[in-house]
Design an enzyme around this catalytic site. Sequence first.
Site, PDB file in Angstrom:
ATOM      1  N   ARG A  98       9.921  42.000  19.578  1.00  0.00           N
ATOM      2  CA  ARG A  98       8.464  41.397  19.978  1.00  0.00           C
ATOM      3  C   ARG A  98       7.768  42.012  18.548  1.00  0.00           C
ATOM      4  O   ARG A  98       6.859  41.495  18.126  1.00  0.00           O
ATOM      5  CB  ARG A  98       7.768  42.130  20.976  1.00  0.00           C
ATOM      6  CG  ARG A  98       8.140  41.236  22.300  1.00  0.00           C
ATOM      7  CD  ARG A  98       7.377  41.649  23.458  1.00  0.00           C
ATOM      8  NE  ARG A  98       7.666  43.195  23.755  1.00  0.00           N
ATOM      9  CZ  ARG A  98       8.701  43.568  24.320  1.00  0.00           C
ATOM     10  NH1 ARG A  98       9.447  42.458  25.073  1.00  0.00           N
ATOM     11  NH2 ARG A  98       8.589  44.637  24.743  1.00  0.00           N
ATOM     12  N   GLU A 117      11.814  53.984  26.388  1.00  0.00           N
ATOM     13  CA  GLU A 117      11.454  54.338  27.671  1.00  0.00           C
ATOM     14  C   GLU A 117      12.209  54.008  28.863  1.00  0.00           C
ATOM     15  O   GLU A 117      12.190  54.846  29.972  1.00  0.00           O
ATOM     16  CB  GLU A 117       9.940  53.837  27.728  1.00  0.00           C
ATOM     17  CG  GLU A 117       9.124  54.126  28.849  1.00  0.00           C
ATOM     18  CD  GLU A 117       7.878  53.212  29.202  1.00  0.00           C
ATOM     19  OE1 GLU A 117       7.706  52.512  28.482  1.00  0.00           O
ATOM     20  OE2 GLU A 117       6.916  53.717  29.903  1.00  0.00           O
TER      21      GLU A 117
HETATM   22  P1  AMP Z   1       9.826  53.674  22.565  1.00  0.00           P
HETATM   23  O1  AMP Z   1      11.053  53.688  21.673  1.00  0.00           O
HETATM   24  O2  AMP Z   1      10.037  54.179  23.709  1.00  0.00           O
HETATM   25  O3  AMP Z   1       8.537  53.814  21.655  1.00  0.00           O
HETATM   26  O4  AMP Z   1       9.648  52.010  22.730  1.00  0.00           O
HETATM   27  C1  AMP Z   1       9.126  51.088  22.305  1.00  0.00           C
HETATM   28  C2  AMP Z   1       9.952  49.719  22.308  1.00  0.00           C
HETATM   29  O5  AMP Z   1      10.100  49.354  23.595  1.00  0.00           O
HETATM   30  C3  AMP Z   1       9.089  48.493  21.774  1.00  0.00           C
HETATM   31  O6  AMP Z   1       9.966  47.739  21.050  1.00  0.00           O
HETATM   32  C4  AMP Z   1       8.405  47.887  23.125  1.00  0.00           C
HETATM   33  O7  AMP Z   1       8.625  46.481  22.775  1.00  0.00           O
HETATM   34  C5  AMP Z   1       9.071  48.394  24.055  1.00  0.00           C
HETATM   35  N1  AMP Z   1       8.391  48.874  25.309  1.00  0.00           N
HETATM   36  C6  AMP Z   1       8.347  50.220  25.738  1.00  0.00           C
HETATM   37  N2  AMP Z   1       7.729  50.321  26.600  1.00  0.00           N
HETATM   38  C7  AMP Z   1       6.962  49.147  27.018  1.00  0.00           C
HETATM   39  C8  AMP Z   1       5.897  49.015  27.918  1.00  0.00           C
HETATM   40  N3  AMP Z   1       5.459  49.545  28.857  1.00  0.00           N
HETATM   41  N4  AMP Z   1       5.576  47.577  27.648  1.00  0.00           N
HETATM   42  C9  AMP Z   1       6.036  46.733  26.800  1.00  0.00           C
HETATM   43  N5  AMP Z   1       7.030  47.138  25.937  1.00  0.00           N
HETATM   44  C10 AMP Z   1       7.658  48.416  25.950  1.00  0.00           C
END
Ligand code: AMP
Length: 176
Positions: A64, A101
């Site tokens: 995305r 996450e």
């Molecule tokens: P992080 O590495 O934990 O910061 O996760 C970021 C990535 O995971 C991004 O590429 C987001 O598209 C996706 N992502 C993580 N959590 C969410 C969420 N609650 N809603 C949508 N996308 C998420």
Amino acid sequence: MTITEISAIRALVHDVPDFPKPGIVFKDITPLLADPTAFTAAIDQLGRRILHHAPQGIVAIESRGFIFGAALALRLGLPLLPVRKPGKLPRRTVAAAYQLEYGSDRIEMHHDAVQAGLRYAVVDDVIATGGTAAATAELVAGQGGRVACFGFLIELDFLGGRTRLGSGAVESLLRY
Ligand code: AMP
């Protein structure tokens, strides 16, 4: 940008509980993408904020992040450098592992994508734990590039992701 415009953008990001796993509230940006006026406003505003950090390229994170990264690169007239999931790039790559996450993953860039000494904005749709963006910054720095700033449509404040990005400037349009 007015509060009304920000509210309009925020109203087009929908919460989807328990996706892709129980306990995760997924931020669905597809209603925003379907509204050209609000999507344009989001890109204009994020672009303005990113421009303050004088980037010379946009590093966009699959998948995305490509949507926002590509729009920003065209809007700002900057090169677009895709960061991809493993096995997608055809030439020699550099890689970094990171925690999500929900789960863990790896990202790759072409080994010659980043130009040493240039400044890059790292872009994604959402920063959650910050693992993906931190790993991307590592890739940029590992190739001799500098991270001018990070740009996100959405920041999930309660997960504290920006603390993993060191002293890098973070620009996010919507904070939760
Ligand atoms: P992080 O590495 O934990 O910061 O996760 C970021 C990535 O995971 C991004 O590429 C987001 O598209 C996706 N992502 C993580 N959590 C969410 C969420 N609650 N809603 C949508 N996308 C998420």
